[in-house]
Structures are given as structure tokens and as C-alpha cells.
Scaffold this active site. Structure first.
Site, mmCIF file in Angstrom:
data_model
loop_
_atom_site.group_PDB
_atom_site.id
_atom_site.type_symbol
_atom_site.label_atom_id
_atom_site.label_comp_id
_atom_site.label_asym_id
_atom_site.label_seq_id
_atom_site.Cartn_x
_atom_site.Cartn_y
_atom_site.Cartn_z
ATOM 1 N N GLN A 165 45.534 49.752 45.302
ATOM 2 C CA GLN A 165 45.129 50.340 44.025
ATOM 3 C C GLN A 165 44.745 51.812 44.189
ATOM 4 O OE1 GLN A 165 44.145 47.328 45.140
ATOM 5 N NE2 GLN A 165 43.581 45.930 43.494
ATOM 6 N N ASP A 225 33.228 44.416 39.818
ATOM 7 C CA ASP A 225 33.856 43.368 39.019
ATOM 8 C C ASP A 225 32.813 42.417 38.461
ATOM 9 O OD1 ASP A 225 35.882 44.361 41.110
ATOM 10 O OD2 ASP A 225 37.060 43.421 39.522
ATOM 11 N N ARG A 258 41.697 34.680 36.561
ATOM 12 C CA ARG A 258 41.172 35.307 37.780
ATOM 13 C C ARG A 258 39.664 35.030 37.823
ATOM 14 N NH1 ARG A 258 42.747 41.362 39.119
ATOM 15 N NH2 ARG A 258 42.147 40.716 41.225
ATOM 16 N N ARG A 265 44.747 45.030 35.605
ATOM 17 C CA ARG A 265 43.709 44.613 36.535
ATOM 18 C C ARG A 265 42.537 45.557 36.361
ATOM 19 N NH1 ARG A 265 43.376 49.256 37.953
ATOM 20 N NH2 ARG A 265 41.898 48.569 39.508
HETATM 21 C C1 LIG Z 1 35.363 47.981 38.087
HETATM 22 S S1 LIG Z 1 36.891 47.484 37.545
HETATM 23 C C2 LIG Z 1 37.845 48.006 38.882
HETATM 24 C C3 LIG Z 1 37.676 47.052 39.997
HETATM 25 O O1 LIG Z 1 38.672 46.049 39.887
HETATM 26 C C4 LIG Z 1 39.439 46.076 41.060
HETATM 27 O O2 LIG Z 1 39.915 44.837 41.430
HETATM 28 P P1 LIG Z 1 41.394 44.414 40.927
HETATM 29 O O3 LIG Z 1 42.249 45.636 40.977
HETATM 30 O O4 LIG Z 1 41.799 43.347 41.919
HETATM 31 O O5 LIG Z 1 41.212 43.869 39.534
HETATM 32 C C5 LIG Z 1 38.485 46.632 42.086
HETATM 33 O O6 LIG Z 1 37.528 45.666 42.464
HETATM 34 C C6 LIG Z 1 37.865 47.739 41.300
HETATM 35 O O7 LIG Z 1 36.691 48.252 41.799
#
Ligand SMILES: CSC[C@H]1O[C@H](OP(=O)(O)O)[C@H](O)[C@@H]1O
Length: 376
Positions: A207, A248, A94, A54
Site C-alpha cells: 500500500q 483500523d 474483513r 481498503r
Molecule cells: C486507517 S485506514 C488505513 C489503514 O488500513 C490499511 O489496511 P488495509 O489496506 O489492509 O485495509 C492499513 O492498516 C492502514 O493504516
């Protein structure tokens, strides 16, 4: 970056067999370090949709290698239609991170430049590797540019630790290496600047608690895990000098899509006169959307809110339910921070104001282009 002192990337071709792509399965971190191999194009879709991997940059790199795995499986007759179908399926794994379709478009652009299926397969592999290498390079450059912001605060504090608040994980675990929001933090550590990081746990997928706190610990960066609702209080009491997050997808007008809760941190930062920066490589810019509220916001399973995975007393990974049976939950994955709340964007080309004119000046290539037009 490092795991138990050894350097790792988050995704890499198996040195013994380049038709297998290795990933760290992040669903089990920090308690289990599991390397999975992507062997089929469907494996890449599952890895992204089920969050084995992710983070915008890593999603993009996984998509790049996913396109390569698809090229290996695509039949000689019907290669293009196979790749087009896979591009759509992978692109729907996604919805929010721009890097996903950016990578798919880039591999398709590159394989269209060569003729035979064999050449297309080789080109897809080379482009997948290039996307990964560029992601790591661009994140390191984000660090080189962003460290000056931290150094300035350190000077103002006469060397006292700079307190940085970050949300979710925009660390090396969200990219191929270095990370976006963490790159200036790592660069500040390397420059001998005293820092401390407030790590938002980042419900519901945690996370921050599972990934950011762990990766900073592995890198020797002082950090304190906090509940998502604590940041405003810390800001009101002068305990946050800077908010530094990832993205993102960021519109070419400066609106930032990031993990749910980011907007609330930006509002609190503005109310307390604290700088709020988003760090991103150019692969995250959306050159076609003007208004951030037009960015698709992922909604994920209610179970991610009502249940939580962790280590139980026996040391086994266990999933427990927090709520009463039948509890209804909403699970919005991202929110939009309007450009007016963003102090600046930290990119591989430098720090830029979050507005159309400044962004287009830094990236004159502008809309509809990919890496071949973006030279670091
Ligand atoms: C800038 S990439 C990291 C970014 O991605 C995360 O979302 P996810 O873990 O659901 O893919 C989160 O928005 C982070 O800031």
C-alpha cells in the site's frame, strides 16, 4: 484529493444513476485508474474482501453504501430478514477495521427509525452519503488538529524539513478524502511548512509503494519510498522526526490496531525518543474491547506474500511469483501497538493521550454509540 490535478473522492454515487455507486479500483493503482460501479449488495462485499477498496474509513463508507444497495434489493415482504442476513455477510467481509460494522450498525439504526420500505431505502441512501461526507469532514479536522504537532517540530528545526515516517496507506485512498495520517501532512503543506515523508513500502500488499508514494506525489509532497526494514536505521541516525500512522481499530483504552509492521515502528520510535502518533476518526474507536490483543487480526492469502503484481517491461499489469513452488507463507494483516508506545491519538476532536480517561473525556458519549451521538 487530486489525481492529475483533478479532485476525486474514493467512493461516490453515480451522478447519472444513484442506484450505482462508483469506486476507484485500488488493486491496479498507481498504474491503472479504473472506476468500478457497485450495483448489487454482493458487489460491496467483493469490493471489500478482495480489496478493490481498503482502509478503515473507505471500508466503512463502502459498507454504508452496500447497505443501501441491499435495501434496494430487499423484498417488501421479508425486508428485515434480508437486511439482517446481508448485515452479517457484509460484516464478515474483513475482520479488523471497526468502521465496517460501525457503518452497518449505523445504517440499521437509521432505517429502523422509519416505517415503509420506500422510506427505509431513502434513509439508507442518505445515511450512506452522510457516512461518506462525515468521513471526509472528520479527516480534514484530523489535519487541522495534527498540523500543530508538525509545526512545533518545524519551529524546533528552524524551518528545516520535518521528516515524517508513515506505514501503509492511511491517506485519502484509505478514506473518502484527505486521509487520517496524511491529513496533518496535507495541512502542513497548506500552511507552508517544509516536510518530507519516508514511505514504508508495506509488504505484502504494498500500500505504501503503490498508494502512499503515488498520492503524495500527486499532491506535490516530497517523499522517499523505503523498505519496511529501513525505518529503524533512519531513526537511529536522526532522520525521522515523527512517526505518523493510521488505525483500523483503536480500543477505548488506547491500543492501536494497524497494518502489520506498525508495532515494530513504534518500538523503534520509542527506543530513539521519537514521537509516535496514530490518526483516526471516532468511527474507528472500539468502545467494547479493553485489550488490543482481543482485536481480531485478519490473515489473508499466502499468495499475497509469494506473488507480487506490477507493471512489466511491456507496460502490461503482471503478477509474478517470488518464491519457489511450495513455499509456505504466513500473511498476518495487522498488529497491535500497545497504548504505552503511543505518544498520542489525533482525532477530529483534537489530539488526545492514548488512555481510557483521556479518550472518554474527549468522547463522553462513550461505548455503544455511533455518529448520531458524535457531533464533530
Ligand atoms: C486507517 S485506514 C488505513 C489503514 O488500513 C490499511 O489496511 P488495509 O489496506 O489492509 O485495509 C492499513 O492498516 C492502514 O493504516
Amino acid at each position: 484529493m487530486k489525481i492529475n490535478g483533478t479532485h476525486h473522492r474514493t467512493i461516490w454515487p453515480d451522478p447519472a444513476n444513484k442506484e450505482e455507486i462508483c469506486i476507484l479500483d485500488q488493486r491496479l493503482l498507481p498504474h491503472r485508474i479504473v472506476i468500478e460501479k457497485l450495483r448489487d449488495p454482493e458487489d460491496a462485499i467483493t469490493a471489500i474482501s478482495d480489496m478493490y477498496v481498503r482502509g478503515a474509513g473507505l471500508i466503512g463508507a463502502t459498507a454504508g453504501f452496500g447497505m443501501y444497495l441491499a435495501a434496494l434489493k430487499a423484498p417488501e415482504s421479508g425486508f428485515s430478514s434480508f437486511m439482517n442476513q446481508y448485515s452479517d455477510a457484509l460484516g464478515n467481509s474483513r475482520p479488523t477495521a471497526r468502521n465496517l460494522k460501525w457503518a452497518i450498525e449505523r445504517v440499521n439504526r437509521e432505517i429502523d427509525k422509519v416505517q415503509t420500505v420506500g422510506e427505509k431505502r431513502e434513509k439508507a441512501f442518505a445515511t450512506g452519503c452522510e457516512i461518506a461526507d462525515e468521513d471526509a469532514l472528520f479527516c480534514r479536522k484530523i489535519g487541522e488538529h495534527g498540523v500543530a504537532l508538525i509545526a512545533e517540530i518545524s519551529r524546533r528545526k528552524n524551518g528545516e524539513p520535518v521528516n515524517i515516517l508513515t506505514h501503509c496507506n492511511a491517506g485519502w485512498l484509505a478514506f473518502v478524502d484527505y486521509g487520517s495520517a496524511t491529513a496533518p501532512i496535507y495541512a502542513a503543506r497548506d500552511a507552508g511548512i517544509d516536510i518530507h515523508v519516508w514511505v514504508d513500502e508495506t509488504r505484502p500488499w504494498n500500500q505504501g509503494a503503490r498508494l502512499t508514494a503515488w498520492e503524495l506525489q500527486q499532491e506535490g509532497i516530497p517523499n522517499t519510498l523505503i523498505c519496511d526494514n529501513t525505518g529503524g536505521h533512519l531513526m537511529q541516525h536522526g532522520l525521522v522526526d515523527m512517526v505518523l500512522v493510521g488505525s483500523d481499530r483503536t480500543t477505548h483504552t488506547g491500543d492501536v490496531a494497524n497494518k502489520i509492521g506498525t508495532y515494530l515502528k513504534a518500538v523503534a520510535a520509542r527506543d530513539n525518543g521519537i514521537p509516535f502518533y496514530a490518526a483516526l476518526p471516532s468511527s474507528t474507536f472500539d468502545w467494547n474491547i479493553d485489550n488490543g490483543f482481543d482485536i481480531p487480526i485478519e490473515q489473508r492469502s499466502e499468495n499475497e506474500v509469494t506473488q507480487v503484481m506490477g507493471l512489466d517491461a511491456t507496460g502490461a499489469m503482471s503478477n509474478v511469483t517470488l518464491c519457489a513452488p511450495g513455499t509456505k507463507a504466513a500473511n498476518y494483516g495487522f498488529d497491535i501497538t500497545p497504548s504505552r508506545l503511543v505518544s498520542g491519538l489525533i482525532t477530529e476532536r483534537g489530539v488526545v493521550d492514548a488512555n481510557r480517561d483521556a479518550i472518554h473525556k474527549l468522547y463522553p458519549e462513550g461505548a455503544g454509540t455511533g455518529k448520531s451521538e458524535f457531533q464533530a
